[in-house]
Design a protein around this motif. Sequence first.
Motif, mmCIF file in Angstrom:
data_model
loop_
_atom_site.group_PDB
_atom_site.id
_atom_site.type_symbol
_atom_site.label_atom_id
_atom_site.label_comp_id
_atom_site.label_asym_id
_atom_site.label_seq_id
_atom_site.Cartn_x
_atom_site.Cartn_y
_atom_site.Cartn_z
ATOM 1 N N ASP A 21 0.840 -1.202 0.000
ATOM 2 C CA ASP A 21 0.000 0.000 0.000
ATOM 3 C C ASP A 21 0.877 1.254 0.000
ATOM 4 O OD1 ASP A 21 -2.295 -1.558 0.171
ATOM 5 O OD2 ASP A 21 -2.335 -1.486 2.357
ATOM 6 N N ILE A 22 0.377 2.319 -0.624
ATOM 7 C CA ILE A 22 1.054 3.620 -0.582
ATOM 8 C C ILE A 22 0.203 4.561 0.269
ATOM 9 C CG2 ILE A 22 1.860 5.597 -1.934
ATOM 10 C CD1 ILE A 22 2.342 3.732 -4.263
ATOM 11 N N ASP A 23 0.822 5.174 1.284
ATOM 12 C CA ASP A 23 0.073 6.048 2.191
ATOM 13 C C ASP A 23 -0.378 7.333 1.514
ATOM 14 O OD1 ASP A 23 0.336 4.318 4.443
ATOM 15 O OD2 ASP A 23 2.413 4.990 4.651
ATOM 16 N N ARG A 24 0.516 7.927 0.725
ATOM 17 C CA ARG A 24 0.166 9.151 0.005
ATOM 18 C C ARG A 24 0.836 9.155 -1.363
ATOM 19 N NH1 ARG A 24 0.921 14.184 4.296
ATOM 20 N NH2 ARG A 24 -0.619 13.478 5.847
ATOM 21 N N THR A 46 -4.604 36.137 -2.847
ATOM 22 C CA THR A 46 -3.201 35.774 -2.840
ATOM 23 C C THR A 46 -3.029 34.531 -3.714
ATOM 24 O OG1 THR A 46 -1.292 35.234 -1.406
ATOM 25 C CG2 THR A 46 -3.451 34.404 -0.724
ATOM 26 N N VAL A 47 -1.829 33.980 -3.746
ATOM 27 C CA VAL A 47 -1.546 32.781 -4.540
ATOM 28 C C VAL A 47 -1.033 31.699 -3.601
ATOM 29 C CG1 VAL A 47 -0.139 31.787 -6.393
ATOM 30 C CG2 VAL A 47 -1.058 34.105 -6.623
ATOM 31 N N ALA A 48 -1.589 30.504 -3.731
ATOM 32 C CA ALA A 48 -1.232 29.398 -2.850
ATOM 33 C C ALA A 48 -0.526 28.298 -3.628
ATOM 34 C CB ALA A 48 -2.470 28.840 -2.158
ATOM 35 N N ARG A 49 0.294 27.545 -2.900
ATOM 36 C CA ARG A 49 0.875 26.308 -3.423
ATOM 37 C C ARG A 49 0.129 25.134 -2.801
ATOM 38 N NH1 ARG A 49 5.804 26.029 -6.032
ATOM 39 N NH2 ARG A 49 6.839 28.027 -6.363
ATOM 40 N N PHE A 50 -0.314 24.224 -3.639
ATOM 41 C CA PHE A 50 -1.085 23.085 -3.182
ATOM 42 C C PHE A 50 -0.264 21.803 -3.240
ATOM 43 C CE2 PHE A 50 -4.355 26.088 -4.209
ATOM 44 C CZ PHE A 50 -5.428 25.780 -3.379
ATOM 45 N N ASP A 51 -0.362 21.004 -2.180
ATOM 46 C CA ASP A 51 0.078 19.617 -2.186
ATOM 47 C C ASP A 51 -1.182 18.772 -2.030
ATOM 48 O OD1 ASP A 51 2.634 20.629 -2.202
ATOM 49 O OD2 ASP A 51 3.025 20.194 -0.089
ATOM 50 N N MET A 52 -1.375 17.815 -2.922
ATOM 51 C CA MET A 52 -2.578 16.990 -2.913
ATOM 52 C C MET A 52 -2.182 15.524 -3.033
ATOM 53 S SD MET A 52 -4.815 19.281 -5.613
ATOM 54 C CE MET A 52 -6.375 18.464 -5.279
ATOM 55 N N ALA A 53 -2.756 14.677 -2.179
ATOM 56 C CA ALA A 53 -2.384 13.265 -2.214
ATOM 57 C C ALA A 53 -3.529 12.409 -1.690
ATOM 58 C CB ALA A 53 -1.130 13.019 -1.382
ATOM 59 N N VAL A 54 -3.556 11.162 -2.139
ATOM 60 C CA VAL A 54 -4.520 10.180 -1.654
ATOM 61 C C VAL A 54 -3.776 8.889 -1.337
ATOM 62 C CG1 VAL A 54 -6.500 11.114 -2.931
ATOM 63 C CG2 VAL A 54 -5.028 9.399 -4.019
ATOM 64 N N SER A 55 -4.435 8.024 -0.604
ATOM 65 C CA SER A 55 -3.890 6.697 -0.366
ATOM 66 C C SER A 55 -4.129 5.824 -1.596
ATOM 67 C CB SER A 55 -4.552 6.064 0.862
ATOM 68 O OG SER A 55 -5.960 5.945 0.663
ATOM 69 N N ALA A 99 -8.378 7.583 1.924
ATOM 70 C CA ALA A 99 -7.800 8.697 2.674
ATOM 71 C C ALA A 99 -7.251 9.728 1.699
ATOM 72 C CB ALA A 99 -6.692 8.207 3.616
ATOM 73 N N GLY A 100 -7.255 10.990 2.137
ATOM 74 C CA GLY A 100 -6.750 12.066 1.288
ATOM 75 C C GLY A 100 -6.158 13.186 2.118
ATOM 76 N N HIS A 101 -5.277 13.978 1.493
ATOM 77 C CA HIS A 101 -4.572 15.064 2.188
ATOM 78 C C HIS A 101 -4.384 16.214 1.212
ATOM 79 C CE1 HIS A 101 -1.392 16.869 4.782
ATOM 80 N NE2 HIS A 101 -0.906 17.260 3.617
ATOM 81 N N ILE A 102 -4.766 17.426 1.649
ATOM 82 C CA ILE A 102 -4.488 18.634 0.878
ATOM 83 C C ILE A 102 -3.863 19.672 1.812
ATOM 84 C CG2 ILE A 102 -5.419 20.536 -0.496
ATOM 85 C CD1 ILE A 102 -7.690 18.802 -1.377
ATOM 86 N N GLU A 103 -2.772 20.272 1.357
ATOM 87 C CA GLU A 103 -2.171 21.390 2.086
ATOM 88 C C GLU A 103 -2.095 22.583 1.153
ATOM 89 O OE1 GLU A 103 2.000 22.593 4.340
ATOM 90 O OE2 GLU A 103 1.181 20.557 4.544
ATOM 91 N N MET A 104 -2.664 23.705 1.590
ATOM 92 C CA MET A 104 -2.700 24.941 0.807
ATOM 93 C C MET A 104 -1.884 25.990 1.558
ATOM 94 S SD MET A 104 -6.135 27.027 -0.372
ATOM 95 C CE MET A 104 -6.478 27.985 1.120
ATOM 96 N N ARG A 105 -0.704 26.348 1.029
ATOM 97 C CA ARG A 105 0.196 27.291 1.673
ATOM 98 C C ARG A 105 0.202 28.611 0.909
ATOM 99 N NH1 ARG A 105 2.920 22.746 0.841
ATOM 100 N NH2 ARG A 105 4.258 23.710 -0.720
ATOM 101 N N PHE A 106 0.125 29.712 1.649
ATOM 102 C CA PHE A 106 0.070 31.005 0.969
ATOM 103 C C PHE A 106 0.612 32.110 1.873
ATOM 104 C CE2 PHE A 106 -3.933 30.094 3.052
ATOM 105 C CZ PHE A 106 -4.217 31.246 3.767
ATOM 106 N N PRO A 107 1.150 33.188 1.276
ATOM 107 C CA PRO A 107 1.531 34.366 2.058
ATOM 108 C C PRO A 107 0.305 35.206 2.362
ATOM 109 C CG PRO A 107 2.053 34.734 -0.250
ATOM 110 C CD PRO A 107 1.517 33.332 -0.158
ATOM 111 N N TYR A 108 0.215 35.673 3.600
ATOM 112 C CA TYR A 108 -0.903 36.513 4.021
ATOM 113 C C TYR A 108 -0.323 37.827 4.521
ATOM 114 C CZ TYR A 108 -5.286 37.855 6.302
ATOM 115 O OH TYR A 108 -6.436 38.501 6.674
#
Length: 268
Positions: A21-24, A46-55, A99-108
């Motif tokens: 199995d792969i976790d992400r 603003t502009v965000a960088r996204f990391d998106m992953a699923v199991s 399972a899923g994971h999203i991280e949205m990073r941005f300058p505020y």
Amino acid sequence: MKDAGLAIDDVQGRADLRRIDIDRVGIKGIRHPVRVRDRSLGEQRTVARFDMAVSLPHHFKGTHMSRFVEIINGHDREIGIASFEAMLVEMVERLDAEAGHIEMRFPYFLEKRAPVTGVRSLMDYEVALIGEIAGAATTTRLRVTVPVTSLCPCSKAISERGAHNQRSHVTVAVCIRDFVWIEELVEWVEAEASSPIYGLLKRPDEKYVTEYAYDHPRFVEDLVRGVAARLDAEPRIAAYVVEVENFESIHNHSAYALIERDKRTAAA
């Protein structure tokens, strides 16, 4: 000329015989416009960088990478908090994942006034919205990194002239019960520091900030405990992690402290 209706082999959908199995698995670093609620202006773009992953279960060779990009672009030109949560659910459903994971990073950006002259300047803060689905459980966390000044109490106590100080990064990640402004998290951190940091200071401001920090010395332990105490007292915060890193000015290493609390577990 090839037949346009000819079926194309889906290699990613083939079976994998290694039974691991792969976790992400997914994509990292894709940029997209976002909208964020701003306490003074109502909304900030603003502009965000996204990391998106699923199991990925062991019997699938690969996931469909293009679908991650399709999901982001399917939410118009700008993504807000509500669409972020919907996007998390959609990602897990479209990729048939457990399972899923999203991280949205941005300058505020916040406008700050210098403490004496009142001169205005912008300060930027690194913010992230992190969403996870695992089975039936969904969690969303808001993370903010706040740069501040910390002045060493020991250095002040033993020195006849001055005391060493440094810039510190305080990172607060919270699970919330009710809405919390990004500005509030910044203010809670700055209130526990030796001094806030400003984008622009004139000489009267610099004098004030220097003397203010000298009058409010903080160890890394003081800073992390002070922020944690404020989060403990705030009913809108359900759980938190506070990390403090002091980039030491007289050592070739950093001082570090972390406090993690889940108030829901403590209440039980």
